[in-house]
Motif scaffolding. Sequence first.
Motif, mmCIF file in Angstrom:
data_model
loop_
_atom_site.group_PDB
_atom_site.id
_atom_site.type_symbol
_atom_site.label_atom_id
_atom_site.label_comp_id
_atom_site.label_asym_id
_atom_site.label_seq_id
_atom_site.Cartn_x
_atom_site.Cartn_y
_atom_site.Cartn_z
ATOM 1 N N ILE A 162 23.721 51.083 -35.769
ATOM 2 C CA ILE A 162 24.977 51.186 -36.150
ATOM 3 C C ILE A 162 25.828 50.703 -37.302
ATOM 4 N N TYR A 163 26.245 51.107 -38.583
ATOM 5 C CA TYR A 163 26.591 50.422 -39.436
ATOM 6 C C TYR A 163 28.196 50.515 -39.571
ATOM 7 N N ASP A 164 28.740 49.361 -40.011
ATOM 8 C CA ASP A 164 30.374 49.429 -40.415
ATOM 9 C C ASP A 164 30.490 49.828 -41.597
ATOM 10 N N PHE A 165 31.128 51.122 -42.192
ATOM 11 C CA PHE A 165 31.058 51.247 -43.539
ATOM 12 C C PHE A 165 32.330 50.849 -44.425
ATOM 13 N N ASN A 166 33.036 49.926 -43.421
ATOM 14 C CA ASN A 166 34.031 49.062 -44.294
ATOM 15 C C ASN A 166 33.566 47.629 -44.845
ATOM 16 N N THR A 167 32.602 47.096 -43.784
ATOM 17 C CA THR A 167 32.135 45.956 -44.307
ATOM 18 C C THR A 167 30.832 45.920 -44.755
ATOM 19 N N GLN A 168 30.206 47.181 -44.808
ATOM 20 C CA GLN A 168 28.955 47.393 -45.311
ATOM 21 C C GLN A 168 27.735 46.656 -44.613
ATOM 22 N N GLY A 169 27.962 46.382 -43.121
ATOM 23 C CA GLY A 169 27.131 45.403 -42.424
ATOM 24 C C GLY A 169 26.465 46.277 -41.255
ATOM 25 N N THR A 170 25.787 45.885 -40.594
ATOM 26 C CA THR A 170 25.098 46.342 -39.503
ATOM 27 C C THR A 170 25.796 45.779 -38.134
ATOM 28 N N VAL A 171 26.283 46.671 -37.357
ATOM 29 C CA VAL A 171 26.983 46.115 -36.297
ATOM 30 C C VAL A 171 26.121 45.873 -34.962
ATOM 31 N N LYS A 172 25.316 46.997 -34.928
ATOM 32 C CA LYS A 172 24.381 46.890 -33.569
ATOM 33 C C LYS A 172 23.033 47.494 -34.228
#
Length: 901
Positions: free
Chosen positions: A56-66
Amino acid sequence: YQRRVHGIHKNQRKEMPLKLEVKKKLVIRSVRVKSVDIHPTLPWVLVGLYSGYANIYDFNTQGTVKSFEVSSNPIRPSKFIVRKQWIAVGTDDFFIRIFNYNTMEKVKAFEAHTDFIRAFGVHPTLPYLLSCSDDYTIRLWDWEKNWESIKFEGHTHFAMGLCINPKDINSFASASLDKTIKIWSISTPGKALYSLVGHEAGVNAVDYCASGDKPYLASGSDDFTIKVWDYQTKNCLATMEGHQDNISSVQFHPDLPIIISTSEDNSVKLWNSMTFKLETTLDYNMDRAWCSGSLKESSMVALGYDEGTVVLKLGSDFPLADFSNGKVIAAKNSQILSFNLKLLQPETLQNGDKVPASMKELGNADMYVQGLRFNSNGQNFAVFGEIDYAIYTSRGFKSIGYGAGGDGVDLVWSKGEIYAIKNGNTVKIIKGSTEISSFKLGFSFDAIFGGEYLGVKTEDAIAFFDWETQVLVRRIDVSPKAVYWCEDGKKVVLALEEGAHLLRCNKEEISDYLVKPDLHNEEGLEDAFEPIMELNEAIESAIWVDECFIFVNTDLKLCYLVGKKPSVITRLQKKMLLLGYVSAHNRMYLMDKNMAMISYELEYALLQYQQLIIEKNFAGAEKVFPSIRKDNHLKVAKFLEMNENKELAYMITPDTIHKLDLAIELQKLPEALEIAKTTKKITSWKQVGDLALSMGHFDTAEACFLEAKDTPSLFLLYTATSNREGLEKLRDTTMQTGEANLSFLSNFLLNDKDACVKCLVDSKKVPEAAFFSLAYCPSKLPPLIEVWNKEIAEATKNQYRTFKLVDPLAAAEKPRKEMMEKVENLLDSIYKNETILPEHYTEFMKKYNEDFETKLTEDPNFKFEYEKEVKPEEKEDISKKEDSQYNHTFTNISTCLLYTS
């Protein structure tokens, strides 16, 4: 009839591309991505990877959430099941696995098919998960019945894709490599209801159109084509060609009129879902494109490739809407909606809460609407697409005008019934259905703006033209993204990408200029506009209310400007379009991209009052003031203070602390003293004490500092005014409160050396006490050396070696001891007997700096005496300084301390 008057029939219109903004929000490299899904409320995208991981990626922070380590086998389908906070994943070991995406706990794992699982569908209301497989079957899983399943059979080859019909959630469609699309009923499992046949190769993907009322279904095939079907008539409406390899996925965007297709030819294509023509091709150099995902009421589109994931943002963050006289019009695709805000009950509205407004459908425009605008009186409005436009009445939605503007039409209104359209490098000016004039510019331009004068924007400038004569009024070397005219046309804001300019428009000078052709030139009238101020605000949307400019900036702050400093009303939670202001409600209204509205209060009488203050019409402001609600009086007072009307602000403010601050600024000492008595706050007493001290009211200052228990300020006051009695009281107070520094300094200035030594010893500073005694009172040194040695012995008792200090006086010769005692006694007599006046300070210091030891050696009966008569020239010098350094206001406290220490 109206269309024929303008020479164009809707069926004869040339097809032109949509104005569709595409922005990348996320690009992440990875192994092959076979599925993507967007979360409906969080900025998340779920991706199923060929490596067996689901991320699961966060497209606001550009990071991997899970990141879920699902299996050692590739993942093909993956879906959010949001109402259960789950993700569902299908792997090539034929298993379906369910995880809680918050806790990352595995909820369920079971073997679902006898071959690869290709696609999922989540039912929008029932506890059903649909899956299709290479075993030719589709299964429906009920998670509330321990994942019991129902089998749907009928395909004769791999079942590659499926989709639930959003307009009939009891039915779904499936796609298969047997070249068919089959339609099924959930309530009657068994054979398919019917099949759609037409592809020449296997079908990989299928999707329903969720928007509008059209019964459309799209399919993508290994024959490199996308077909659009009418699933009611079972006819193929269009075949879209353009890909050079197998179509891996196809999807109707739920809001925008586009179809998204991905292909093994590495490309993603966007097709117009109304004309079935290609809009644009996207290629991000990530090899084959496998999947896409979009969501209703979201502008995000996710794409999965051989080499990673891309998330795009399509379209605008703002709704297509306009406002006039309380009426709102909005457009969604070709649908025109309206609502009258005056029908609301303002007393039921709360700041920031959703407005209970249900948009009413007026009708449909014969175009995909890309802009709409009310005219100045709100009786008519224009809608326009890419190449044509239409004029409607606000009441009844009656068409009163129609026309074409060529590629990239834009339409703006004057202050009357005249409007202008952009057609290439030509501007046409029209009234009703009659073209008044047109003029072609010798340069290309980007946009036009309506209002008091017609604005034409180029890459680096904006030119304003007179509506009637088309004479150039003025060319300004900025390129605004928006132009906001005040209602009377005397002010205008040019909003840039960063910042804005507020200008005054000199309409009288412009009128004179227009009737004098010999003055016309390529730059226009130099004095047409004059700058008022520059706003360091990047404006997203704005309105004028009389002379008040209300705007939302890119930081999501809702502000209003009266005068030269913006006031912040609130900070919004998301991007919203500022629609307008209803004075009867004392409220402004905003709308988000999903056409939900909120409101915030801004009292109209308050705006009137502030504008009258800016105009220095104090008599008029006084008449308006009684109509301002009492809960807004503090806003009025702070506005007055900001605009240097502090006396009036002091009279108006209802806030005690604010009143005290103003009283101090205005040096109203008696009033400030009374306010401090009512507040009973230490900070208030301190503020008033500082004011009294600065004004030379020492008794009042002392009383305030005592109330505030401000011992540092009392110390400053007592030492600056040579107040021995006050310093003695302060010495006693600070000894009790444990303020050792002030206690020591007070004792030192009072020449109480015994108390100084005791203060240092009590503060466990025996070494400092010893050095102090050595310098100022040698007779007190021996007992301190003894105490210091005890401390040393205690600190070193566990050490091999011990240390002991020697009393320097005990080691000194007798004459030396006697001389030290004489010097100490002489200093004591000086401190006890001498009162030093400022005018005697110079002579005193000359004698005080002499070597007393030498003097006593030369004359054992030496007495300390100095010249107390002031020479005439020194008297004159002192009289000159009297008003500055010696007066009782003590403008230079450091000088005062110097003379009185």
